[in-house]
Motif scaffolding. Structure first.
Motif, PDB file in Angstrom:
ATOM      1  N   LEU A 275       0.825  -1.205   0.000  1.00 46.45           N
ATOM      2  CA  LEU A 275       0.000   0.000   0.000  1.00 46.45           C
ATOM      3  C   LEU A 275       0.862   1.259   0.000  1.00 46.45           C
ATOM      4  O   LEU A 275       0.638   2.175  -0.794  1.00 46.45           O
ATOM      5  CB  LEU A 275      -0.919  -0.009   1.221  1.00 46.45           C
ATOM      6  N   LEU A 276       1.877   1.271   0.860  1.00 47.91           N
ATOM      7  CA  LEU A 276       2.720   2.462   0.937  1.00 47.91           C
ATOM      8  C   LEU A 276       3.453   2.698  -0.385  1.00 47.91           C
ATOM      9  O   LEU A 276       3.523   3.823  -0.887  1.00 47.91           O
ATOM     10  CB  LEU A 276       3.726   2.317   2.080  1.00 47.91           C
TER      11      LEU A 276
ATOM     12  N   LEU B 105       0.956   3.875  -3.093  1.00 46.36           N
ATOM     13  CA  LEU B 105       0.547   5.273  -2.908  1.00 46.36           C
ATOM     14  C   LEU B 105       1.682   6.214  -3.305  1.00 46.36           C
ATOM     15  O   LEU B 105       1.447   7.290  -3.857  1.00 46.36           O
ATOM     16  CB  LEU B 105       0.140   5.513  -1.455  1.00 46.36           C
ATOM     17  N   SER B 106       2.903   5.756  -3.053  1.00 48.04           N
ATOM     18  CA  SER B 106       4.041   6.585  -3.455  1.00 48.04           C
ATOM     19  C   SER B 106       4.114   6.675  -4.978  1.00 48.04           C
ATOM     20  O   SER B 106       4.404   7.734  -5.531  1.00 48.04           O
ATOM     21  CB  SER B 106       5.310   5.973  -2.890  1.00 48.04           C
TER      22      SER B 106
ATOM     23  N   ALA C 218       1.579   6.497  -7.022  1.00 47.58           N
ATOM     24  CA  ALA C 218       0.501   7.355  -7.488  1.00 47.58           C
ATOM     25  C   ALA C 218       0.741   8.814  -7.125  1.00 47.58           C
ATOM     26  O   ALA C 218       0.157   9.709  -7.733  1.00 47.58           O
ATOM     27  CB  ALA C 218      -0.819   6.884  -6.890  1.00 47.58           C
TER      28      ALA C 218
ATOM     29  N   THR D  65       0.845  10.299  -3.657  1.00 47.71           N
ATOM     30  CA  THR D  65       0.100  10.867  -2.537  1.00 47.71           C
ATOM     31  C   THR D  65       1.087  11.541  -1.598  1.00 47.71           C
ATOM     32  O   THR D  65       2.087  10.948  -1.250  1.00 47.71           O
ATOM     33  CB  THR D  65      -0.606   9.750  -1.743  1.00 47.71           C
TER      34      THR D  65
ATOM     35  N   LEU E  21      -3.730   6.079  -9.560  1.00 43.26           N
ATOM     36  CA  LEU E  21      -4.285   5.765  -8.247  1.00 43.26           C
ATOM     37  C   LEU E  21      -5.392   4.724  -8.384  1.00 43.26           C
ATOM     38  O   LEU E  21      -5.459   3.752  -7.634  1.00 43.26           O
ATOM     39  CB  LEU E  21      -4.822   7.044  -7.606  1.00 43.26           C
TER      40      LEU E  21
ATOM     41  N   THR F  15      -5.456   1.055  -6.793  1.00 38.65           N
ATOM     42  CA  THR F  15      -6.583   0.630  -5.967  1.00 38.65           C
ATOM     43  C   THR F  15      -7.138  -0.687  -6.479  1.00 38.65           C
ATOM     44  O   THR F  15      -7.579  -1.534  -5.703  1.00 38.65           O
ATOM     45  CB  THR F  15      -7.704   1.686  -6.007  1.00 38.65           C
TER      46      THR F  15
ATOM     47  N   TRP G 135      -5.012  -3.349  -5.221  1.00 37.90           N
ATOM     48  CA  TRP G 135      -5.263  -3.471  -3.776  1.00 37.90           C
ATOM     49  C   TRP G 135      -6.563  -4.240  -3.529  1.00 37.90           C
ATOM     50  O   TRP G 135      -6.608  -5.181  -2.743  1.00 37.90           O
ATOM     51  CB  TRP G 135      -5.307  -2.079  -3.156  1.00 37.90           C
TER      52      TRP G 135
END
Lengths: 523, 117
Positions: A378-379, A382-383, A385, A387, A423, A427, A430
């Motif tokens: 997840l981290l 997100l990096s 994408a 965030t 993102l 997702t 995910w």
């Protein structure tokens, strides 16, 4: 240490490592220990070089002491050293992953020497100061990629390698033709001398230079998978095992982009009225097509492969805007992307190691079984994408700010939209892999039993290491942003670069080498 | 010579490219070889051709007598030939392995088999 030695070390360390590995043929334990030592030494030598470049801006040496435009030049400036640092960190992580994530047969039959030789190729491309040598180093790097991609010889690997070899042979042929054209126009292949020559406003061959640049645009365009030349990439990157594809996906296309940015800031700058809008269009299309392609895929590795293409667009964006801030954004983004992309591939490898598949439809429920792995993914995702405050955000912020200041509103809009779709795509992974309940299958034995605790922790080690680097890059962004800004300044103001390279051939040295020649000729 | 060679190189490029696009793998090898030859010849030609004199400095002279052939494109060509030879031999071995694995020399068959798996 002497700066000349520092420039040669990143080439020599992997070379000697390879030779030693070849002496230890088929003894994978010894080879792996050897390779581990070499990885650390390589990282160390690159960090020493970074320290040297921080104080001296540009470091250069002439191999064999032939004066500059004639001999073999090695140059390191901020951009090349930053590339090498990121490459060293990423390959260290891939090496750690390969220790437990690659089957023994592949380890035994040459994975380690090929890995080291590939690293030598990367150092060569980043440190060379000569157009033809850049081509030669690219071939060193590519032949290792060929061998690594086909290592093991499964059917899908063979098919992927076939495409990769053919398309890269074409690209190399185009590059070689381009080098021939540049030589015939300017009579030099030394990048620093070329940079001086093309900035003379009244050179008779100046209008022909953009013809030569087209060869390089297409050649490096193929190698770094720019729209519309990217079709080979998803076809060949998904086939080999993760320990191989993570390295190639994370590093090799970025080395292509490095060469692209280097040449189009140093040499092919004459027709910026035509090239910059062209590059802007290409970068927007690369971003868009890559991310749309990713949205259509249902395979973990293939989604990531298409994202490589989309992110190549961002790296090109800074070059298309061509302001210091945007170029710094591009450089920051390349560094961030090498780490993040490698890490995502490694995570997908860890998932596939346990569940034996990359297909999103068959995966599910990883969150319940391996919550730590889910968090690591997840981290990193997100990096990727972008965030805040993760590392991708800073790169995109610099690019967007640079674009807005330069008035490239369409390009910035496209890039921000593409971020959003990225993102979405992350997702999707995910949801499908980690969050949704595990689909019922006919074969209940598809999950392998968890291995011993120590081995599992060992497997997480490279991912945690890379994630620590990514988080560090995000949280302590300011020094790295400063480094990138310095690298961008070095790209836009070529004076220090050319002076450092060519000054080594100024009077006293020429005199000295002349004397050496005379004594050699008339003893 | 200088008017004839460009046409020959152009033909070689075209034939090489045509063969590379062919679905039969043996012809892909031929295409790679011809394409490599074409680039090498292009490099040779674009560096300028001077006939009958090499850049060897005579005894008791400081520089070579004009006109002499530029040695740099020849050196580049030599390196490129060696690199091309390496890559071509790798490609030949690879295609042989593909033939052993798939029992076919046709790209369509290979694709079909990988898609159905």
């Amino acid at each position: 240490m002497h700066p000349d030695l520092l420039l040669v070390l990143p080439l020599l360390i992997p070379l000697y490592g390879t030779l030693l590995c070849l002496f230890l043929w088929q003894r994978e334990v010894w080879q792996s220990i050897m390779t581990g030592v070499v990885q650390l030494l390589w990282l160390g030598s690159v960090l020493l070089l970074l320290r040297e470049v921080l104080s001296a801006h540009v470091v250069s040496t002439q191999i064999g002491n032939w004066p500059a435009p004639f001999g073999i030049t090695l140059v390191a400036d901020m951009f090349s050293v930053l590339m090498l640092v990121a490459a060293a960190v990423a390959s260290l992580a891939v090496y750690l992953y390969a220790l437990q994530g690659l089957d023994l047969t592949r380890q035994r039959f040459g994975y380690f020497p090929l890995l080291l030789l590939l690293q030598m190729g990367i150092s060569g491309v980043c440190l060379t100061g000569d157009l033809f040598n850049m081509f030669v180093w690219f071939e060193v790097l590519l032949i290792c990629c060929f061998a690594l991609l086909s290592l093991g010889g499964s059917k899908s690997q063979l098919e992927g390698t076939l495409k990769y070899v053919t398309i890269n042979f074409l690209a190399s042929g185009l590059l070689l033709s381009g080098i021939g054209v540049v030589y015939s126009l300017y009579g030099s292949l030394n990048l620093a001398e070329l940079a001086v020559l093309v900035r003379e406003p009244h050179h008779p061959n100046l209008p022909l230079l953009s013809m030569a640049s087209v060869f390089f645009l297409v050649g490096f365009g193929i190698k770094s998978a720019i729209f519309p030349l990217f079709f080979w990439l998803p076809a060949s990157y998904h086939a080999p095992p993760i320990a191989i594809s993570a390295l190639i996906a994370g590093l090799v296309t970025k080395v292509g982009i490095y060469a692209f940015i280097r040449l189009f800031t140093l040499v092919f700058v004459s027709d910026s009225g035509i090239t910059l809008p062209l590059l802007a269009g290409l970068s927007a299309l690369t971003m868009l097509v890559g991310v749309i392609g990713a949205a259509a895929q249902t395979d973990f590795k293939k989604i990531l492969s298409f994202h490589i293409i989309s992110q190549i667009g961002y790296m090109l964006m800074g070059l298309a805007i061509f302001t210091p801030l945007a170029l710094a954004g591009s450089i920051f983004f390349i560094l961030h992307n090498i780490l993040v992309k490698t890490n995502l591939f490694l995570v997908s490898g860890l998932v596939a190691q346990r569940y034996r598949t990359f297909s999103l439809k068959k995966l599910g429920g990883v969150y319940l079984l391996q919550p730590v792995l889910a968090l690591l993914f997840l981290l990193t995702a997100l990096s990727l994408a972008g965030t805040p405050p993760l590392s991708g955000f800073w790169g995109k912020l610099m690019l967007a700010k640079g674009g807005l200041e330069a008035g490239n509103y369409i390009l910035v809009t496209v890039s921000l939209g593409v971020s959003l779709i990225t993102l979405f795509s992350m997702t999707k992974i995910w949801n499908e892999v980690f969050w949704k309940p595990r689909p019922r299958t006919d074969r209940p034995d598809t999950i392998l039993p968890p291995v011993s605790k120590l081995r599992r922790r060992m497997a997480y080690l490279p991912v945690v290491f890379l994630l620590a680097c990514i988080l560090g890059m995000g949280i302590f962004a300011s020094p790295i942003v400063r480094f990138s800004e310095r690298a961008a300044d070095g790209l836009l103001q070529v004076q220090p670069y050319t002076d450092t390279v060519l000054a080594k051939s100024k009077p006293e040295q020429v005199e000295e080498s002349k004397q050496i020649h005379e004594t050699a000729l008339h003893p | 010579m200088e008017t004839l060679l460009p046409f020959m190189i152009g033909t070689l490029f075209a034939v090489g490219l045509y063969f590379i696009l062919h679905r039969h793998l043996f012809k892909v090898i031929l295409g790679l070889i011809l394409f490599g030859l074409a680039t090498n010849l292009f490099l040779f030609l674009v560096g300028g051709i001077t006939r009958g004199s090499s850049a060897i400095i005579r005894q008791h002279h400081e520089v070579a007598a004009e006109p002499f052939a530029d040695p740099v494109p020849q050196a580049l060509l030599l390196t490129a030939v060696v690199i091309g030879f390496g890559i071509q031999s790798f490609a030949i071995v690879l295609i042989r392995r593909v033939y052993q694995a798939f029992k076919s020399n046709n790209l369509d068959d290979i694709r079909k088999e990988n898609d159905t798996r």
